[in-house]
Design a protein around this motif. Structure first.
Motif, short mmCIF file in Angstrom:
data_model
loop_
_atom_site.label_atom_id
_atom_site.label_comp_id
_atom_site.label_asym_id
_atom_site.label_seq_id
_atom_site.Cartn_x
_atom_site.Cartn_y
_atom_site.Cartn_z
N ARG A 1 -2.54 0.33 -8.06
CA ARG A 1 -3.97 0.38 -8.37
C ARG A 1 -4.83 0.31 -7.11
NH1 ARG A 1 -5.36 -4.64 -11.40
NH2 ARG A 1 -6.27 -5.42 -9.48
N ILE A 2 -4.40 -0.52 -6.16
CA ILE A 2 -5.21 -0.69 -4.95
C ILE A 2 -4.77 0.27 -3.84
CG2 ILE A 2 -5.68 -3.11 -5.47
CD1 ILE A 2 -3.62 -3.87 -3.33
N ASN A 3 -3.85 1.15 -4.19
CA ASN A 3 -3.35 2.13 -3.23
C ASN A 3 -2.74 1.45 -2.00
OD1 ASN A 3 -2.80 4.76 -2.42
ND2 ASN A 3 -4.70 4.92 -1.23
N ALA A 4 -1.96 0.42 -2.27
CA ALA A 4 -1.31 -0.29 -1.16
C ALA A 4 -0.29 0.61 -0.48
CB ALA A 4 -0.62 -1.54 -1.70
N LYS A 5 -0.11 0.39 0.78
CA LYS A 5 0.90 1.16 1.52
C LYS A 5 2.29 0.53 1.39
CE LYS A 5 -2.18 3.97 3.17
NZ LYS A 5 -2.35 5.23 2.43
N VAL A 6 2.29 -0.78 1.10
CA VAL A 6 3.57 -1.48 1.01
C VAL A 6 3.57 -2.38 -0.22
CG1 VAL A 6 5.16 -3.07 2.16
CG2 VAL A 6 3.78 -1.52 3.54
N TRP A 7 4.66 -2.37 -0.92
CA TRP A 7 4.88 -3.36 -1.98
C TRP A 7 5.94 -4.34 -1.46
CZ3 TRP A 7 9.24 -3.50 -5.76
CH2 TRP A 7 9.08 -4.55 -6.68
#
Lengths: 258, 436
Positions: free
Chosen positions: B367-373
């Motif tokens: 949702r937040i367009n993170a680059k890393v999970w």
């Protein structure tokens, strides 16, 4: 992997250590000391026509001069050898209020960035202790008070910085009278450590530091319920590595007897 | 003095002894690991020359251990890194990573005539063992190949042999240690992210955790990235500090206690020093060190307690631009460990374009367009989830893995893009020796 001792394991060690100490004290207190005098008393047959003198600790007798007879811990013990019987006592509540001098006894490295540094390790501590004097040798109680551990000041870029650190112990205390009027104390619990910084504003900080104390007192009776004690004491707030040695005069008040 | 007095006294002394034992478990914290010093003097031989870049590169690889394998294991992974001091003085370190007891070597190398010599120290991270080591690669032991101007085409096993000696502590090197080139390092891109900017203070490293000095040390320990813990001072300056309180675990005794957020930056810089004497660094000082002084590629800015996320984002943007301007490929992520920081982050106008690292649910990361999970390792090896997230363009880092068996299992799973660890040397070993 190498595992650093966690605060949890540190607390556990402390708990176990003091459990051992408490049990040892308790075990000792439940047994009459095998002194030669007691051994003779235990085996001697009463002589005919001789009424053996028995101390009654719950209703202390009076001397020939009409003064209240003070019983030593050993006399109390002889009067009540079986602490498991239902009719126990007497019990007393003793209040100790102390005032004296303290010396901060652990290394104190004030920040290298300060110049013209001055340190103060001496202070005037106050202490208040309430002890429950049981009908055996061990006494239990709590202790609190106030001791200014140390302070230092210095300048940084021409601006004065002043730091004061104080402690308020909140300790569970065990005590044992080892000979007449002389008692040893050991306690553990948290110290509330307070710091005050005056530099770029005024900032207070507080934390709790697990620690211990040990003390020895000599008590001189002054009246029926009042005495004065000389006390030497060591406060050690282990987690923050703060410790001080205290010499103080302590007023002892036998507040309650039942 | 009767018997009971002595018995009581004995018990009291026993109580004191038990109490001492209770406090004695801290002793290990206070034991200093003294890294052997002045080793560089042994490299300053007449005619000694720095190694060329291609020679350094060619030295990297997995080496079979013959003499010394009982102490350092059957294989060693060798990798170069560098540190820049004062913006001009670059020092190259040749690190060797071993399997047993998280052992690593940090060496420096020189060409002397037609040979190459390496000198440095070794350390076990699981205890306080240290020592010195010296290796020589002679002309017929591979130096001819390594020093050739056209170095180096694919080396074959046994082409390069490091004949060495090592010693314990400060003693002379008297035990043999021989390394023989076996194969190149695992080429798969993988991030070895050092926890607390390089390692924990409790592991008795020569620099304190979350200091500029440990950031400079991190590549030598095997890290390709670092994780910072960010807090803000009373006057809003973002700093690196892990715990919520000033304490003796992290700082020298100063009399200042309580939450770090209660103090101004001026108070902290003037009166507080980390355990090894360093200042508490600002976020900007730390990012400058990463970009200017090290080859680190990843920065995980863990938001411990942040009041001003827009300020953090401004600094974030500034240093992404700085790295780009210097031609450095550094990925700087704003770490989001809690709902609170997530809400602060989502309140940013440009949060969808800001590189972030989400420790929360996969759906939130998307949702937040993170680059890393970044899930925690206790949830298990997230092989399937990782594939899904990687298909969506995210990288997957796992935190915080320290146990060698777990590290090996997670790396063997092949699903991860990186691991956060307190023991970079362990992760480096298992990653680099893995056969593609």
């Amino acid at each position: 992997m190498y595992k650093s001792p966690s605060p949890m394991s540190f607390c556990r060690n402390w708990f176990i250590a003091w459990l051992v100490v408490g049990l040892a004290f308790s075990a000792l207190a439940q047994q009459p000391a095998p002194t030669p005098a007691r051994a003779r008393k235990a085996t001697a047959k009463p002589r005919s026509g001789y009424k053996q003198r028995v101390f009654n600790a719950r209703a202390p007798g009076y001397t020939k001069k009409g003064q209240l007879r003070r019983l030593s811990p050993d006399q109390l013990w002889d009067a009540q050898p079986d602490s498991t019987r239902p009719n126990r006592g007497p019990f007393r509540l003793l209040v100790y209020a102390g005032l004296g001098a303290s010396y901060y006894a652990t290394p104190l490295n004030s920040p290298v960035a300060l110049v013209d540094k001055q340190q103060l390790r001496w202070s005037i501590p106050l202490s208040l202790r309430v002890m429950w004097q049981t009908d055996h040798r061990m006494r239990l109680g709590i202790e609190t008070g106030y001791v200014s551990m140390y302070s230092y000041k210095g300048t940084r870029n021409g601006e004065l910085a002043n730091v004061r650190v104080s402690a308020t112990p909140i300790l569970a205390v065990f005590s044992m009278s080892v000979v007449k009027r002389f008692a040893l104390y050991a306690g553990t619990g948290p110290y509330r450590i307070n710091s005050n910084l005056q530099y770029d504003g005024d900032t207070q900080g507080t934390t709790y530091s697990l620690g211990w104390m040990a003390a020895g007192t000599y008590t001189q009776p002054l009246g029926k319920n009042i005495g004065i004690a000389a006390e030497l004491k060591w406060y050690d707030a282990t987690q923050t590595k703060d410790a001080c040695f205290i010499a103080q005069a302590t007023l002892v008040w036998r507040a309650l007897t039942w | 003095m009767n018997v009971s007095f002595f018995r009581s006294l004995t018990l009291f002394l026993l109580a004191g002894f038990v109490a001492y034992l209770g406090g004695g478990c801290r002793t290990k914290f206070d034991t200093a690991v003294v890294i052997p010093q002045n080793l560089k003097a042994g490299l300053d031989l007449p005619g000694a020359k720095l190694l060329f870049a291609q020679t350094r590169k060619a030295c990297e690889g997995v080496y079979a251990v013959s003499d010394g394998s009982d102490v350092f294991g059957a294989e060693i992974a060798a990798k170069w890194s560098y540190t820049v001091k004062n913006k001009v003085d670059t020092t190259y370190h040749f690190s060797l990573f071993c399997e047993p007891q998280a052992t690593y070597f940090v060496l420096e190398g020189r060409q002397v005539a037609d040979s190459i010599i390496f000198l440095g120290y070794w350390r076990r991270l699981v205890n306080a063992d240290v020592g010195t080591a010296r290796f020589v690669v002679r002309r017929n032991g591979g130096a001819r190949v390594l020093l050739a101007p056209d170095c180096c085409q694919a080396l074959k096993p046994g082409d390069v042999v490091f004949k060495g000696m090592y010693g314990n502590g400060e003693e002379n090197q008297k035990y043999p240690l021989t390394l023989s080139f076996n194969r190149p390092l695992n080429p798969k891109p993988f991030q070895i992210i050092a926890h607390r900017s390089g390692g924990r203070t409790s592991d008795l490293l020569p620099a304190s955790e979350n200091s500029v000095e440990i950031i400079r040390l991190a590549p030598e320990l095997g890290a390709t990235g670092v994780e910072f813990d960010i807090r803000q001072t009373k006057d809003g300056v973002p700093i690196l500090y892990h715990d919520d309180q000033l304490n003796l675990r992290l700082t020298q005794k100063s009399g200042l206690i309580g939450p770090v957020e209660n103090y101004t930056y001026k108070q902290l810089t003037s009166l507080v020093r980390l355990v090894n004497g360093e200042q508490i660094p600002t976020l900007e000082e730390a990012l400058t060190a990463v970009i200017d002084d090290t080859p680190l590629q990843t920065v995980w800015m863990d938001s411990k307690l942040i009041r001003d996320m827009p300020l953090i984002r401004e600094i974030h943007k500034k240093y992404i631009a700085k790295a780009a301007a210097q031609g450095r490929k550094v990925n700087i992520y704003i770490g989001l460990p809690t709902e609170t920081t997530l809400n602060q982050f989502e309140a940013l106008d440009d949060h969808l374009s800001a590189p972030s690292l989400c420790e929360l649910d996969t759906s939130i990361a998307r949702r937040i367009n993170a680059k890393v999970w970044a899930p925690r390792f206790t949830l298990g090896n997230p092989v399937e989830s990782a594939k899904v997230m990687q298909a969506a363009g995210l990288k997957v880092f796992v935190w915080t893995l320290d146990v060698p068996d777990f590290v090996r299992q997670f790396i063997d799973g092949g699903a991860l893009d990186g691991i956060l660890t307190n023991y970079s040397a362990i992760v480096a070993y298992y990653h680099y020796v893995q056969k593609p």
